[in-house]
Design an enzyme around this catalytic site. Structure first.
Site, short mmCIF file in Angstrom:
data_model
loop_
_atom_site.label_atom_id
_atom_site.label_comp_id
_atom_site.label_asym_id
_atom_site.label_seq_id
_atom_site.Cartn_x
_atom_site.Cartn_y
_atom_site.Cartn_z
N SER A 149 0.89 -1.30 0.09
CA SER A 149 0.19 -0.11 -0.21
C SER A 149 0.94 1.34 0.05
O SER A 149 1.87 1.27 0.59
CB SER A 149 -0.73 -0.05 1.28
N TYR B 52 -0.99 -0.15 10.36
CA TYR B 52 -0.78 -0.62 8.99
C TYR B 52 -0.10 -0.34 8.09
O TYR B 52 0.65 -0.86 7.49
CB TYR B 52 -2.32 -0.21 8.57
#
Length: 264
Positions: free
Chosen positions: A141, A154
């Site tokens: 990501s 995250y």
């Protein structure tokens, strides 16, 4: 879909492949002719299909090493091979660092970093014994490439996953190729929850040079490419699937689109 690399006769495993980005990845592999197994803790609301084929669902909590080993033992027994693993399972709620305990943040790291490691180890055990080897695709990501306020653990996990993939690519070469898809924002069924409805999605899309969010199936096509023979010499790489990224904030602040062409 014309031009899709053929994966007929190959077996692909997509973690978290029951919905959202994972389902888009599974559909792309089905269109390419692969036999697809999707795994998650809960079954999909409806089967994942593509080109008249249906992905098989096998339940597994891949945060548990025994569950990952058991999953791939079963696949080996029933299919005789595993050619591709896509480590897609993951995610996080929005939560500022000080709003959660260290244990909560550790759970995010467990799902987004340790589970892909555990699952890759289980798959590698089978792939390294196959004459054709195998391919592992990590789903990274842009949160791992920049500050990630509200999703700090995250973002840290995604940065680590990308580094982990590069190390795996070196240690496991030449039998197993390992690459990462670094995703930007994707338009899934739950996107409106993250971006405040359709108006929010449209506003966010305007910040992306491509002018829109990615579709899950577009992510899938990129994953199929990395798993295919067309990418046979690609390993340890990170492929950006983010529509050009984000326009630097200073451009908007300086309103450079309305500057004059006068010399300074």
């Amino acid at each position: 879909m014309s031009g899709t690399p053929g994966l007929e006769g190959r077996v692909a495993v997509v973690t978290g492949g029951t919905r959202g980005v994972g389902a888009g990845i599974a559909r792309a592999f089905l269109r390419a002719g692969a036999q697809v197994i999707v795994c998650a803790r809960r079954p999909p609301g409806e089967p994942v299909t593509g080109e008249g084929a249906t992905a098989r669902f096998l339940p597994a909590d891949l945060r548990e090493p025994a569950a990952a080993d058991g999953l791939f033992d079963r696949i080996a027994q029933e299919y005789g091979r595993v050619d591709t693993l896509v480590n897609n399972a993951g995610g996080t709620p929005f939560r500022l660092l000080h709003e959660a305990t260290a244990a909560r943040h550790a759970r995010v790291l467990e799902l987004n970093l340790l589970a892909p490691l555990t699952t890759s180890l289980a798959a590698h055990r089978l792939m390294r014994a196959q004459p054709s080897g195998g391919s592992i695709v990590m789903i990274g990501s842009v949160s791992g490439t920049r500050p990630s306020p509200g999703t700090a653990a995250y973002g840290a996990a995604k940065a680590a996953v990308e580094n982990l993939a590069r190390t795996m690519a070196v240690e496991w070469a030449p039998a197993v190729r390992v690459n990462t898809l670094v995703l930007g924002m994707v338009r899934t069924a739950s996107a409106h929850l993250h971006y405040g409805g359709e108006a929010g999605i449209e506003a966010v899309a305007r910040t992306v040079p491509a002018g829109r969010l990615a579709e899950p199936d577009e992510v899938g096509e990129a994953a199929v490419y990395l798993a295919s023979d067309r990418a046979a010499y690609i390993t340890g790489a990170s492929l950006l699937v983010h529509g050009g990224g984000e326009r630097p904030a200073f451009l908007a602040a300086a309103d450079v689109n309305h500057r004059t062409d006068e010399e300074p």
